[in-house]
Motif scaffolding. Structure first.
Motif, PDB file in Angstrom:
ATOM      1  N   PRO A 383       0.853  -1.013  -0.128  1.00 31.83           N
ATOM      2  CA  PRO A 383       0.214   0.228   0.047  1.00 31.83           C
ATOM      3  C   PRO A 383       0.758   1.328   0.090  1.00 31.83           C
ATOM      4  CG  PRO A 383       0.032  -1.031   2.174  1.00 31.83           C
ATOM      5  CD  PRO A 383       0.698  -2.175   1.115  1.00 31.83           C
ATOM      6  N   VAL A 384       1.970   1.215   0.734  1.00 30.95           N
ATOM      7  CA  VAL A 384       2.957   2.453   0.686  1.00 30.95           C
ATOM      8  C   VAL A 384       3.054   2.983  -0.810  1.00 30.95           C
ATOM      9  CG1 VAL A 384       5.359   3.347   1.092  1.00 30.95           C
ATOM     10  CG2 VAL A 384       3.985   1.766   2.641  1.00 30.95           C
ATOM     11  N   PHE A 385       3.265   2.057  -1.968  1.00 29.12           N
ATOM     12  CA  PHE A 385       3.699   2.482  -3.046  1.00 29.12           C
ATOM     13  C   PHE A 385       2.464   2.454  -4.175  1.00 29.12           C
ATOM     14  CE2 PHE A 385       7.896   1.452  -1.286  1.00 29.12           C
ATOM     15  CZ  PHE A 385       8.494   2.416  -1.688  1.00 29.12           C
ATOM     16  N   MET A 386       1.498   1.556  -3.949  1.00 29.23           N
ATOM     17  CA  MET A 386       0.540   1.330  -4.475  1.00 29.23           C
ATOM     18  C   MET A 386      -0.522   2.508  -4.343  1.00 29.23           C
ATOM     19  SD  MET A 386       0.654  -1.071  -6.556  1.00 29.23           S
ATOM     20  CE  MET A 386       2.448  -0.962  -6.440  1.00 29.23           C
ATOM     21  N   PHE A 387      -0.480   3.179  -3.415  1.00 31.08           N
ATOM     22  CA  PHE A 387      -1.398   4.302  -2.903  1.00 31.08           C
ATOM     23  C   PHE A 387      -0.476   5.470  -2.697  1.00 31.08           C
ATOM     24  CE2 PHE A 387      -4.046   0.575  -0.984  1.00 31.08           C
ATOM     25  CZ  PHE A 387      -4.444   0.405  -2.243  1.00 31.08           C
ATOM     26  N   TRP A 388       0.540   5.765  -3.374  1.00 30.09           N
ATOM     27  CA  TRP A 388       1.572   6.531  -2.889  1.00 30.09           C
ATOM     28  C   TRP A 388       0.839   8.286  -2.931  1.00 30.09           C
ATOM     29  CZ3 TRP A 388       3.347  10.582  -6.059  1.00 30.09           C
ATOM     30  CH2 TRP A 388       2.881  10.567  -7.517  1.00 30.09           C
ATOM     31  N   LYS A 389       0.083   8.249  -3.555  1.00 26.94           N
ATOM     32  CA  LYS A 389      -0.560   9.458  -3.923  1.00 26.94           C
ATOM     33  C   LYS A 389      -1.604   9.759  -2.825  1.00 26.94           C
ATOM     34  CE  LYS A 389      -1.647  11.692  -7.541  1.00 26.94           C
ATOM     35  NZ  LYS A 389      -2.403  12.116  -8.829  1.00 26.94           N
ATOM     36  N   VAL A 390      -1.923   8.855  -2.053  1.00 29.02           N
ATOM     37  CA  VAL A 390      -3.230   9.149  -0.961  1.00 29.02           C
ATOM     38  C   VAL A 390      -2.726   9.503   0.204  1.00 29.02           C
ATOM     39  CG1 VAL A 390      -4.721   7.707   0.453  1.00 29.02           C
ATOM     40  CG2 VAL A 390      -4.499   6.977  -1.853  1.00 29.02           C
ATOM     41  N   LYS A 391      -3.209  10.504   1.037  1.00 35.83           N
ATOM     42  CA  LYS A 391      -2.761  11.243   1.992  1.00 35.83           C
ATOM     43  C   LYS A 391      -3.044  10.403   3.320  1.00 35.83           C
ATOM     44  CE  LYS A 391      -2.390  15.991   0.069  1.00 35.83           C
ATOM     45  NZ  LYS A 391      -3.037  17.518   0.210  1.00 35.83           N
ATOM     46  N   VAL A 392      -1.986  10.121   3.916  1.00 42.12           N
ATOM     47  CA  VAL A 392      -2.294   9.214   5.179  1.00 42.12           C
ATOM     48  C   VAL A 392      -1.284   9.687   6.238  1.00 42.12           C
ATOM     49  CG1 VAL A 392      -3.014   7.325   3.963  1.00 42.12           C
ATOM     50  CG2 VAL A 392      -0.544   7.262   4.434  1.00 42.12           C
ATOM     51  N   PRO A 393      -1.441   9.540   7.544  1.00 46.01           N
ATOM     52  CA  PRO A 393      -0.914   9.840   8.577  1.00 46.01           C
ATOM     53  C   PRO A 393       0.629   9.091   8.508  1.00 46.01           C
ATOM     54  CG  PRO A 393      -2.934   9.483   9.640  1.00 46.01           C
ATOM     55  CD  PRO A 393      -2.826   8.884   7.899  1.00 46.01           C
ATOM     56  N   GLN A 394       1.893   9.387   8.996  1.00 48.47           N
ATOM     57  CA  GLN A 394       2.905   8.845   9.036  1.00 48.47           C
ATOM     58  C   GLN A 394       2.756   7.335   9.665  1.00 48.47           C
ATOM     59  OE1 GLN A 394       6.097  11.234  10.889  1.00 48.47           O
ATOM     60  NE2 GLN A 394       5.905  12.766   9.112  1.00 48.47           N
ATOM     61  N   SER A 395       1.925   7.384  10.702  1.00 48.36           N
ATOM     62  CA  SER A 395       1.769   6.046  11.442  1.00 48.36           C
ATOM     63  C   SER A 395       1.349   4.742  10.433  1.00 48.36           C
ATOM     64  CB  SER A 395       0.747   6.142  12.489  1.00 48.36           C
ATOM     65  OG  SER A 395      -0.513   6.557  12.094  1.00 48.36           O
ATOM     66  N   SER A 396       0.626   5.138   9.112  1.00 48.70           N
ATOM     67  CA  SER A 396       0.204   4.268   8.220  1.00 48.70           C
ATOM     68  C   SER A 396       1.625   3.488   7.674  1.00 48.70           C
ATOM     69  CB  SER A 396      -0.359   4.902   6.989  1.00 48.70           C
ATOM     70  OG  SER A 396      -1.632   5.568   7.441  1.00 48.70           O
ATOM     71  N   PHE A 397       2.630   3.950   7.558  1.00 50.63           N
ATOM     72  CA  PHE A 397       3.805   3.520   7.144  1.00 50.63           C
ATOM     73  C   PHE A 397       4.153   2.404   8.027  1.00 50.63           C
ATOM     74  CE2 PHE A 397       8.520   2.558   6.811  1.00 50.63           C
ATOM     75  CZ  PHE A 397       8.724   2.549   5.508  1.00 50.63           C
ATOM     76  N   TYR A 398       4.415   2.455   9.225  1.00 53.83           N
ATOM     77  CA  TYR A 398       4.911   1.739  10.090  1.00 53.83           C
ATOM     78  C   TYR A 398       3.824   0.589  10.759  1.00 53.83           C
ATOM     79  CZ  TYR A 398       7.815   5.547  11.168  1.00 53.83           C
ATOM     80  OH  TYR A 398       8.910   6.540  10.975  1.00 53.83           O
ATOM     81  N   LEU A 399       2.592   0.749  10.580  1.00 53.82           N
ATOM     82  CA  LEU A 399       1.431  -0.255  10.739  1.00 53.82           C
ATOM     83  C   LEU A 399       1.816  -1.210   9.888  1.00 53.82           C
ATOM     84  CD1 LEU A 399      -1.552   1.884  11.921  1.00 53.82           C
ATOM     85  CD2 LEU A 399      -0.253   0.150  13.344  1.00 53.82           C
ATOM     86  N   SER A 400       1.808  -0.781   8.416  1.00 52.14           N
ATOM     87  CA  SER A 400       1.562  -1.659   7.314  1.00 52.14           C
ATOM     88  C   SER A 400       3.099  -2.378   7.101  1.00 52.14           C
ATOM     89  CB  SER A 400       1.542  -0.823   6.110  1.00 52.14           C
ATOM     90  OG  SER A 400       1.239  -1.703   4.766  1.00 52.14           O
ATOM     91  N   VAL A 401       4.230  -1.879   7.281  1.00 49.51           N
ATOM     92  CA  VAL A 401       5.384  -2.250   7.213  1.00 49.51           C
ATOM     93  C   VAL A 401       5.743  -3.333   8.308  1.00 49.51           C
ATOM     94  CG1 VAL A 401       8.070  -2.155   7.180  1.00 49.51           C
ATOM     95  CG2 VAL A 401       6.448  -0.624   5.754  1.00 49.51           C
TER      96      VAL A 401
END
Length: 453
Positions: A383-401
């Motif tokens: 989701p980090v790269f497939m939805f790269w244009k979607v605005k999300v909080p920074q926590s989204s990266f950590y939760l997904s990874v």
């Protein structure tokens, strides 16, 4: 005539050592010397970026590494042509990465993956991402050099270890000389060798081996248990797998966006074709009832010349990946993480990786696991790269990874609930861990955005 017979009777290992030494020394001599940081880290040569042909060839050969074609041949032996097609599924990665990187450059204005991550998720995200790709590069060293070692002796023998050490040192030498410029320049030559040698092998299999195209095309069964589990897992992983491989992504930012997109799409098609064609070696081995390493056994069956050809194709593919690995690691440490932007610092990083990456050779590591396990570990990048244009909080990266890492560990320790594995046969666990893992990671990625609403 007598002299030829005497030469032919010399042990293959003698000629293998000459192939290794001669090819590596020749590449060192002809590879360009980097005179500045742009040549060393960006592969600009005479102020020109690589064109479509050079970039396509470099992408293909840097991913047709020794462990890949070894795995392709072994999967052909296990599942027939279906096994080769399954492994070729990973080459969808080029098309996906090419399209995403093109959009990131043209629409987002980003000049590197690290720039994108730090602007959207902060430096902590960059640190975690850098750890993941460092592990990937670390794996690339030992998993490819181990393949070379098997052609010089049984695993654990002195010939096995010496071949790995010598090959690593010689490849490191020309990587130190020119960095990414040397890597891409030699990739073009190595791609040419690969194509010619593959044609020689296939000609022998179809003419002397007396296997027909029909037999190859109909080999294997199209069932989940006989290859399709791996095919679907490879396709699913292709949405995250390429983004943790700087050997691939670094090449996405050195030429113009249009040249890059075209090269990545071409590499996806022709790279996949090369893998399928090489898996025919395994299909032939299956027909003949061979066991063990398919490429090695087929080489032995056809005699010294073909064994040397297969050996040389392994040396060519492994060298192309290894020099690219060294170049990408030096760029990661020196440029992306800004520890030291000099060529000297980049060269020190290469030496460190060469030493650290050789250690697992002495620990009985498994070659295929370098692909399948690392690919699962990074599904959180989807989701980090497939939805790269979607605005999300920074926590989204950590939760997904981190979610992806959890599913990777479930695979490693074989503790994923059996009830959630809905098919049977080899790689069923790999497939369903990735299916449930990506669904979970997408939810985790979007969850903070939903909560904010």
């Amino acid at each position: 005539m007598t002299l030829f017979i005497e030469v032919y009777k010399i042990e293959p290992i003698y000629w293998q050592w000459w192939l290794l030494l001669f090819s590596s020394i020749a590449l060192f001599i002809i590879s360009p010397r980097a005179r500045n940081a742009r040549e060393f880290f960006k592969a600009t040569f005479k102020n020109k970026a690589p064109n479509t042909g050079m970039l396509t060839g470099s992408l293909i050969i840097s991913w047709i590494f020794a462990k890949s074609i070894t795995n392709a041949a072994n999967l052909g032996l296990e599942f027939g042509i279906v096994g080769g097609l399954a492994y070729a599924g990973y080459y969808l990665s080029f098309a996906i990465a090419g399209i995403v990187i093109y959009a990131m450059r043209v629409k987002g204005g980003f000049k590197s993956i690290h720039q994108f991550l730090v602007s959207k998720f902060g430096r902590g995200a960059v640190a975690l991402f850098s750890i993941l790709i460092s592990i990937r590069l670390f794996n690339e060293v030992w998993s490819n050099t181990m393949v070379i070692g098997t052609y010089f002796g049984d695993q654990g023998s002195s010939g096995f270890y010496w071949a790995i050490i010598v090959f690593t040192i010689l490849t490191l030498a020309y990587a130190l000389k020119g960095g990414l410029s040397s890597s891409i320049f030699t990739d073009v030559i190595q791609m040419g060798f690969f194509a010619v040698l593959l044609c020689i092998i296939l000609w022998n299999i179809f003419s002397i081996g007396e296997i027909s195209v029909k037999e190859v095309a109909t080999s294997g069964s199209w069932t989940m248990a006989t290859g399709l589990n791996l095919l679907f897992a490879a396709v699913i992983q292709s949405f995250s797998y390429p983004f943790h491989d700087p050997v691939l992504t670094d090449r996405g930012f050195i030429s113009s966006p249009k040249t890059t997109l075209k090269s990545f799409l071409l590499a996806s098609v022709f790279g996949g074709i090369c893998i399928v064609l090489f898996s025919i070696i395994g299909v032939y081995a299956q027909k003949e009832g061979m066991q063990g390493q398919a490429a090695v056994e087929v080489g032995k069956a056809f005699g010294v010349i073909i064994l040397l050809v297969i050996n040389f194709i392994m040396i060519t593919s492994a060298a192309s990946t290894l020099d690219s690995t060294f170049s990408s690691f030096s760029k990661l440490i020196a440029i992306d993480l800004k520890f030291g932007r000099s060529i000297k610092f980049g060269r020190i990083a290469m030496v460190v990786l060469a030493i650290a990456g050789t250690i697992p050779v002495f620990l009985d590591a498994e070659i295929l696991s370098a692909t399948t396990i690392s690919g699962t570990m990074v599904i959180g990048l989807t989701p980090v790269f497939m939805f790269w244009k979607v605005k999300v909080p920074q926590s989204s990266f950590y939760l997904s990874v981190v979610g992806g890492l959890v599913f990777g560990f479930l695979l490693v320790f074989n503790i994923f609930p059996k009830a959630l594995i809905l098919t049977e046969g080899p790689y069923a666990d790999l497939l369903w861990i990735n299916v449930w893992g990506i669904i979970t990671c997408i939810i985790l990625y979007l969850l903070p955005k939903w909560i904010q609403k």
